[in-house]
Design an enzyme around this catalytic site. Structure first.
Site, PDB file in Angstrom:
ATOM      1  N   HIS A   4      30.443  30.183  33.494  1.00 24.97           N
ATOM      2  CA  HIS A   4      30.257  29.726  34.864  1.00 24.97           C
ATOM      3  C   HIS A   4      30.039  28.235  34.873  1.00 24.97           C
ATOM      4  O   HIS A   4      30.313  27.650  36.011  1.00 24.97           O
ATOM      5  CB  HIS A   4      29.069  30.249  35.548  1.00 24.97           C
ATOM      6  CG  HIS A   4      29.575  31.675  36.382  1.00 24.97           C
ATOM      7  ND1 HIS A   4      28.958  32.893  36.079  1.00 24.97           N
ATOM      8  CD2 HIS A   4      30.698  31.868  36.714  1.00 24.97           C
ATOM      9  CE1 HIS A   4      29.811  33.760  36.873  1.00 24.97           C
ATOM     10  NE2 HIS A   4      30.595  33.332  36.939  1.00 24.97           N
ATOM     11  N   ARG A  55      47.035  42.221  44.571  1.00 27.30           N
ATOM     12  CA  ARG A  55      47.207  43.238  43.514  1.00 27.30           C
ATOM     13  C   ARG A  55      46.261  44.337  43.514  1.00 27.30           C
ATOM     14  O   ARG A  55      45.023  43.902  43.429  1.00 27.30           O
ATOM     15  CB  ARG A  55      47.134  42.430  42.099  1.00 27.30           C
ATOM     16  CG  ARG A  55      47.658  43.219  41.021  1.00 27.30           C
ATOM     17  CD  ARG A  55      47.667  42.605  39.655  1.00 27.30           C
ATOM     18  NE  ARG A  55      46.293  42.290  38.989  1.00 27.30           N
ATOM     19  CZ  ARG A  55      46.031  41.787  37.924  1.00 27.30           C
ATOM     20  NH1 ARG A  55      47.253  41.249  37.309  1.00 27.30           N
ATOM     21  NH2 ARG A  55      44.978  41.420  37.598  1.00 27.30           N
ATOM     22  N   CYS A  79      53.270  35.173  37.603  1.00 28.60           N
ATOM     23  CA  CYS A  79      52.061  34.985  37.841  1.00 28.60           C
ATOM     24  C   CYS A  79      51.191  34.791  36.359  1.00 28.60           C
ATOM     25  O   CYS A  79      49.771  34.673  36.474  1.00 28.60           O
ATOM     26  CB  CYS A  79      51.362  35.889  38.610  1.00 28.60           C
ATOM     27  SG  CYS A  79      51.496  37.481  38.148  1.00 28.60           S
ATOM     28  N   ARG A 131      43.291  38.861  42.047  1.00 31.30           N
ATOM     29  CA  ARG A 131      43.052  39.959  41.147  1.00 31.30           C
ATOM     30  C   ARG A 131      41.865  40.651  41.703  1.00 31.30           C
ATOM     31  O   ARG A 131      40.685  40.217  41.810  1.00 31.30           O
ATOM     32  CB  ARG A 131      42.665  39.345  39.741  1.00 31.30           C
ATOM     33  CG  ARG A 131      43.646  38.799  39.116  1.00 31.30           C
ATOM     34  CD  ARG A 131      43.225  38.218  37.711  1.00 31.30           C
ATOM     35  NE  ARG A 131      44.096  38.015  36.661  1.00 31.30           N
ATOM     36  CZ  ARG A 131      44.488  36.695  36.377  1.00 31.30           C
ATOM     37  NH1 ARG A 131      43.958  35.599  36.971  1.00 31.30           N
ATOM     38  NH2 ARG A 131      45.348  36.521  35.392  1.00 31.30           N
ATOM     39  N   GLU A 144      55.172  43.567  33.169  1.00 33.15           N
ATOM     40  CA  GLU A 144      54.159  43.096  32.189  1.00 33.15           C
ATOM     41  C   GLU A 144      53.961  44.110  31.033  1.00 33.15           C
ATOM     42  O   GLU A 144      53.352  43.953  30.114  1.00 33.15           O
ATOM     43  CB  GLU A 144      52.573  42.969  32.564  1.00 33.15           C
ATOM     44  CG  GLU A 144      52.108  43.860  33.430  1.00 33.15           C
ATOM     45  CD  GLU A 144      50.795  43.667  33.924  1.00 33.15           C
ATOM     46  OE1 GLU A 144      50.176  42.583  33.538  1.00 33.15           O
ATOM     47  OE2 GLU A 144      50.285  44.438  34.860  1.00 33.15           O
ATOM     48  N   ASN A 158      50.827  37.204  30.469  1.00 36.56           N
ATOM     49  CA  ASN A 158      49.715  37.405  29.554  1.00 36.56           C
ATOM     50  C   ASN A 158      49.573  38.714  29.022  1.00 36.56           C
ATOM     51  O   ASN A 158      49.461  38.926  27.856  1.00 36.56           O
ATOM     52  CB  ASN A 158      48.410  37.364  30.500  1.00 36.56           C
ATOM     53  CG  ASN A 158      48.020  36.298  31.290  1.00 36.56           C
ATOM     54  OD1 ASN A 158      48.897  35.253  31.287  1.00 36.56           O
ATOM     55  ND2 ASN A 158      47.329  36.413  32.504  1.00 36.56           N
ATOM     56  N   ASP A 159      50.119  39.899  29.786  1.00 40.70           N
ATOM     57  CA  ASP A 159      50.056  41.102  29.077  1.00 40.70           C
ATOM     58  C   ASP A 159      51.666  41.411  28.538  1.00 40.70           C
ATOM     59  O   ASP A 159      51.668  41.807  27.425  1.00 40.70           O
ATOM     60  CB  ASP A 159      50.064  42.410  30.420  1.00 40.70           C
ATOM     61  CG  ASP A 159      48.507  42.610  30.318  1.00 40.70           C
ATOM     62  OD1 ASP A 159      47.836  42.420  29.229  1.00 40.70           O
ATOM     63  OD2 ASP A 159      48.159  42.632  31.540  1.00 40.70           O
TER      64      ASP A 159
END
Ligand code: PEP
Ligand code: MG
Length: 584
Positions: free
Chosen positions: A196, A339, A509, A303, A438, A461-462
């Site tokens: 963070h 999503r 994306c 997300r 994906e 990414n996947d």
């Protein structure tokens, strides 16, 4: 005459881009490492608990005052709110009191015990984001501990000269006190990419390098240092040559950012006049501020799973609806791609009583989970359809691997709409429906799936993880995780070709879309829209403006002949090095 100290280069993690040069200022944010254990008499237990409660209250008041003094609408406000909530979280607050009572020990000891076990739980999680939450627990407990043992913490807000902060660690509460007129940047021994503290630094737009391990041991206050937040390195006691070089780089980078940010509100149009939408990926509604600042053409990926994390039960329809409505209204008329829930796999939600799975990435995750839990799914679908009445919403189903999955998802969407109709609640069913591509089976079946949807969104990414059999979180195989692998390039091409053939749109994306060196290829392959973290938008828009689509299409023909990721990258450098490498 005293010899000048030799230049030293420290390598860390680039948490926030930019370059600054200045004097180091060491802040003592060590926390309280040594805590002794002593027994408490039974009749003094309630006094000990009150002492703990008073320390929590003081920590809460301090944090509240930091929040109140923060400028409104800052994207990091939610981070501090999370810390405020953690202060009274049952796992931390309730459990510490329980241990004081059951073990009859002092509050410091009980707190330390609770924090070490919570930290271990978070660090054991597969998801990088959740792993980083261990540091939130430590920051929050440090603020209680300081009050328990009576240490006064140094106020960053009181620093009165222009410096670069050097600390073992900085909490978001520390970071958010940064006065931009005084603090040029910061570096820390601890912290990772998804911490963070890094998020706050990005929001403040100051350079930061974290995870340096020994910065506080090797740097003294007043040492001259250079922080290179782009490369993730720090130069201590720079040589004359480094100073000159970095001064020039700093000026160039500042000019480059100023130009691309100013231009980021303009359309991203290629030199031969083709417009590409450059959208943002967000996890929390608060991030829309940066989407707007960086000129996002809409939200390409919202997300939604983060609203299901860090809590005890599933959120209800009303809670979800309000969050979605906020985002949709603020972004209107630009599109917001919501999503549906993508939990499990690397984003486990504690309360959903799932089975332990040997291979969670191949398990009951994402759409598979939602189809198994229609109640949870329909609650979310109703919230999305209701929010769609307030702006431009698209719905995106993740991890579709088979034809029946999109058919069932659509059926449940219809059911959700019918129930809203019956109840007379306002909603909008006339929205675009898309699926994430994906999983390799979805690439192979793209022509069949296309008949059921309005758009594809490629989740690299996947897709890279499943296509190349590389766990996206496993550092031992990270070197094989290559977006430019010819297998990945061909899969993207196949999906884009099917989409064109079927007359539907094709987006990307995954993080592949955020990297400047991938843009010529993605344009040439025919992607209509690219979505990424908001900070990357200005740069990607600027790269698109310097390319011709026609040339990119010719370039793709040459790329398809390459046999390795390295070969593809070499061709990118050879063909586009001038445009991509000399931007600042
Ligand atoms: C992806 O897989 O590329 C994607 C965008 O989704 P996530 O990173 O949330 O899995
Ligand atoms: Mg994914």
């Amino acid at each position: 005459m005293e010899q000048p100290s030799a230049q030293l280069i420290l390598k860390g993690i680039n948490a926030s881009p930019g370059i600054c040069i200045g004097k180091a200022y060491l802040v003592d944010k060590e926390g309280v490492d040594i805590v002794s254990r002593y027994s408490i008499d039974k009749n003094k237990l309630s006094k000990e608990i009150k002492r703990f409660q008073a320390a929590v209250k003081k920590a809460r008041d301090e944090m509240r005052s930091v929040i109140d003094k923060s400028p409104e609408e800052m994207p990091y406000a939610h981070v501090l709110e999370i810390h405020l909530a953690l202060l009274e979280d049952k796992m931390l607050y309730g459990k510490t009191i329980e241990i004081i009572e059951s073990e009859r020990v002092n509050a410091e000891w009980a707190l330390k015990k609770v924090v070490s076990s919570l930290k271990a739980v978070f660090l054991g999680m597969a998801d990088a984001y959740l792993k980083e939450r261990a540091s939130d627990i430590v920051h929050v407990s440090d603020s209680i501990m300081r009050n328990l043992v009576g240490i006064k913490s140094e106020k960053i807000a009181d620093i009165n000269k222009r410096v670069i902060l050097v600390a073992r660690d900085l909490s978001p509460a520390d970071t958010s006190q940064i006065n931009l007129e005084k603090i040029m940047g910061f570096i820390t021994d601890r912290g990772g990419k998804a911490s963070h503290t890094g998020i706050v630094a990005q929001a403040l737009e100051i350079p930061a390098v974290v995870g340096l391990k020994y910065a506080t041991a090797r740097i003294k206050s007043d040492n001259l240092i250079i922080v290179d937040g782009n490369a993730g390195q720090v130069i201590v006691n720079p040589s004359e040559k480094s100073l000159v070089e970095y001064q020039e780089r700093m000026i160039n980078y500042a000019q480059y950012r100023a130009v691309i940010t100013r231009e980021s509100h303009l359309r991203a149009e290629t030199t031969d006049g083709v417009q590409i939408e450059v959208m943002a990926n967000i996890e929390l509604p608060e991030e829309i501020v940066s989407v707007k600042n960086y000129g996002g053409d809409g939200i390409g990926l919202y997300r939604t799973e983060f609203q299901y994390m860090n809590r005890a039960i599933f959120p209800n329809e009303e809670e979800l609806f309000e969050k979605y409505q906020d985002v949709v209204e603020v972004m209107a008329p630009k599109p917001v791609t919501i999503r549906t829930l993508d939990i499990n796999g690397d984003k486990a939600v504690g309360y959903q009583n799932g089975q332990d799975e040997a291979n969670p990435a191949l398990g009951l995750r994402s759409i598979r989970y939602c189809l198994r839990k229609p109640d949870v799914f329909i609650t979310q679908l109703r919230a999305i359809l209701r929010a769609a009445a307030f702006g431009n919403v698209r719905i995106l189903f993740p991890m579709i691997a088979a034809y029946f999955e999109i058919c069932e998802a659509r059926k449940l969407l219809d059911q959700a709409a019918e129930s809203l109709e019956k109840e007379g609640l306002p909603y909008n069913r006339d929205i675009e429906i898309g699926i994430m591509i994906e999983v390799p089976s979805a690439v192979v079946l793209a022509d069949i799936l296309a008949d059921k949807v309005d758009f594809f969104s490629i989740g690299t990414n996947d897709l890279i993880q499943y296509a190349l059999a590389i766990d996206r979180l496993n550092p031992h195989v990270a070197h094989l995780y290559q977006p430019l692998d010819p297998a990945v390039v061909r899969m993207v091409k196949q999906v884009a070709d099917v989409a064109k053939d079927k007359g539907i749109e094709v987006f990307m994306c995954g993080e592949m879309a955020a990297v400047a060196h991938h843009i010529p290829l993605l344009l040439g392959l025919g992607l209509d829209e690219l979505s990424m973290n908001p900070q990357s938008i200005p740069q990607v828009k600027q790269v698109i403006r310097s390319l011709s689509l026609g040339d990119a299409q010719t370039f793709v023909q040459a790329v398809l002949k390459k046999k390795t990721a390295r070969g593809v990258f070499g061709l990118v450098k050879e063909t586009y090095g001038d445009i991509l490498d000399n931007r600042y």
